[in-house]
Design an enzyme around this catalytic site. Structure first.
Site, PDB file in Angstrom:
ATOM      1  N   PHE A  47       0.247   4.593   4.173  1.00  0.00           N
ATOM      2  CA  PHE A  47      -0.095   5.983   3.960  1.00  0.00           C
ATOM      3  C   PHE A  47       0.694   6.857   4.926  1.00  0.00           C
ATOM      4  O   PHE A  47       1.327   6.349   5.844  1.00  0.00           O
ATOM      5  CB  PHE A  47      -1.602   6.199   4.204  1.00  0.00           C
ATOM      6  CG  PHE A  47      -2.014   5.848   5.614  1.00  0.00           C
ATOM      7  CD1 PHE A  47      -2.296   4.537   5.971  1.00  0.00           C
ATOM      8  CD2 PHE A  47      -2.103   6.827   6.603  1.00  0.00           C
ATOM      9  CE1 PHE A  47      -2.664   4.207   7.278  1.00  0.00           C
ATOM     10  CE2 PHE A  47      -2.468   6.491   7.898  1.00  0.00           C
ATOM     11  CZ  PHE A  47      -2.751   5.178   8.228  1.00  0.00           C
TER      12      PHE A  47
ATOM     13  N   GLU B 116       4.811   7.840   0.624  1.00  0.00           N
ATOM     14  CA  GLU B 116       3.635   7.449   1.417  1.00  0.00           C
ATOM     15  C   GLU B 116       2.472   8.352   1.023  1.00  0.00           C
ATOM     16  O   GLU B 116       2.469   9.546   1.316  1.00  0.00           O
ATOM     17  CB  GLU B 116       3.919   7.574   2.918  1.00  0.00           C
ATOM     18  CG  GLU B 116       5.006   6.646   3.440  1.00  0.00           C
ATOM     19  CD  GLU B 116       4.541   5.208   3.643  1.00  0.00           C
ATOM     20  OE1 GLU B 116       3.341   4.912   3.436  1.00  0.00           O
ATOM     21  OE2 GLU B 116       5.393   4.373   4.003  1.00  0.00           O
TER      22      GLU B 116
END
Ligand SMILES: *[C@@H]1O[C@H](CO)[C@@H](O)[C@H](O)[C@H]1NC(C)=O
Length: 423
Positions: free
Chosen positions: A311, A386
């Site tokens: 992420f 991401e």
């Protein structure tokens, strides 16, 4: 008596869970340092994510790292000696993973009961996803083809879907390729890929994007790693292959270091026990070879490639190996910004705004990535995307899935429109 009952319940509960006890007492720290300092941690520490330090012009990075109880003191001392500031973010990962698993299990039970084939409020297993993809193709034979692309190292069928109104036969159309879950622990990537499929197949309002573009979507490229992350180790990142020296002790390869681009040029990716182990040779993994052949299948008309990761809210483009820009760097930036803005518009207020930039400048050097390899073989627009982690990191709670798939779709649809207008 009551105590006994409670103990029985708790003991049973904790013994059936997915290996979380190995993270008992593990803590998460946010550490800040110069790019080289953070990069130096990569081979020996578990970096869950890194980003540029908030509102800082110092060029510093912040990394989220996991410290085991045994190693914690030694690492904190290491940070102190190097003037790297740190703060504790979470105190017992085992508890966090147990809570996550309990929540997902109850959601999955509810989803099953409601009889829907797939929903955006839980995570699914590999076999459920494969069934869904087969089913979708059966229901939409003129639009969707589900390909059995090959077996993972442990023998699981890896499938991808081709979506086309013209059976991939009209070669003036551009192609978009998207893959998800090359890194096993990044669970929310697969729902995003499935949602893209759903939007293209089931939403009439997106018909222009299907009419004008042929799509190849690989929603679960690393099923061995994914299943292992559910059953044994929530933080598993690599494949599960054992075809390299040292595999008995350290199985698996980082799929996103295994592509044939500046492969073998980075010392700390050569250790099989490193989290970023590149593998014995480029494309050693059946999983990365499937991405390779999907990409090469329509290379001359593939306009956009996105690899979904979690992420950090970032669109990263080439070159990751040395920080210089490809010849179309400006275009890469421009298209990336358009996608990022579309996502930011729908994001929750508390979300970090997206960062768009060269992977090595925004983060640090990487070799053997799918983003750089796809750019090098000639796809003009290639990104590592991401997705957001909010305060939850990889353990995106089921109630956030719908938000993330929806906002990310807006970005991908914007990228698709960019492709149509500029092809
Ligand atoms: C940086 O790497 C790219 C390939 O990723 C290469 O084409 C370029 O020549 C390299 N630039 C320098 C300055 O080494």
């Amino acid at each position: 008596m009551t105590r006994l009952v409670i103990c029985v319940l708790l003991c049973v509960a904790s013994s059936v869970l997915g290996g979380h006890e190995k993270y008992e007492g593990h803590e998460l720290y946010r550490v800040s340092g110069l790019g080289e300092q953070i990069q130096a941690l990569e081979a020996s520490l578990d970096i869950l994510s890194a980003k540029s330090a908030a509102r800082s012009s110092s060029g510093k990075l912040e990394a989220l790292v996991r410290l085991s109880p045994e190693e914690k003191q030694q690492w904190l001392q290491y940070f102190d000696e190097r003037n790297m500031a740190y703060t504790k973010i979470a105190s017992n990962l085992a508890d966090i993973f147990r809570a996550e698993e309990a929540q997902i299990n109850s959601r999955r039970a509810a989803a099953k009961r409601s009889g829907k084939s797939i929903s955006w409020d839980t995570y699914y297993r590999h076999d459920e996803i494969n069934d869904y993809l087969d089913d979708l193709a059966a229901k939409n034979p003129d639009l969707v083809t589900t390909i059995n692309a090959g077996l993972s190292y442990e023998g699981r069928q890896i499938k991808y879907v081709r979506i086309s109104t013209t059976r991939f036969e009209v070669t003036r159309k551009p192609v978009i390729v998207i893959d998800a879950m090359i890194h096993a622990r990044e669970w929310v990537t697969t729902p995003v890929a499935l949602y893209v499929i759903d939007q293209l197949v089931n939403e009439a309002k997106n018909s222009a994007l299907v009419d004008e573009i042929d799509w190849i979507i690989i929603p679960l490229i690393n099923p061995d790693g994914y299943e292992y992350s559910i059953e044994e180790d929530r933080l598993w990142r690599k494949t599960r292959s054992k075809a390299h020296e040292g595999a008995d002790e350290c199985p698996g390869v980082d799929g996103n270091r295994n592509f044939d681009h500046y492969f073998g040029t980075r010392e700390d990716s050569t250790d099989p026990c490193s989290l970023i182990y590149e593998g014995p040779y480029a494309f050693s993994e059946p999983e990365t070879r499937i991405v390779q052949s999907a990409v090469l299948s329509n290379l001359d008309r593939t306009a956009l490639y996105i690899s979904l990761h979690s992420f950090g809210n970032m669109f990263l483009y080439s070159w990751g190996n040395n920080g210089t820009l490809p010849s179309n760097g400006l275009i890469l930036h421009l298209a990336g910004v358009q996608m990022a803005q579309a996502i930011d518009e729908l994001a929750l207020d508390k979300a970090d705004r997206y960062i768009v930039g060269n992977a090595a400048n925004v983060l640090y050097y990487t070799t053997g990535t799918s983003r750089d390899w796809t750019r090098a073989v000639g796809i003009p627009l290639t990104y590592t995307l991401e997705l957001p982690g909010y305060e939850y990191r990889f353990e995106v709670p089921p109630e956030y899935i719908e938000q993330i798939v929806t906002e990310t779709w807006a970005g991908i649809a914007t990228g698709a429109r960019y492709v149509i207008n500029n092809w």
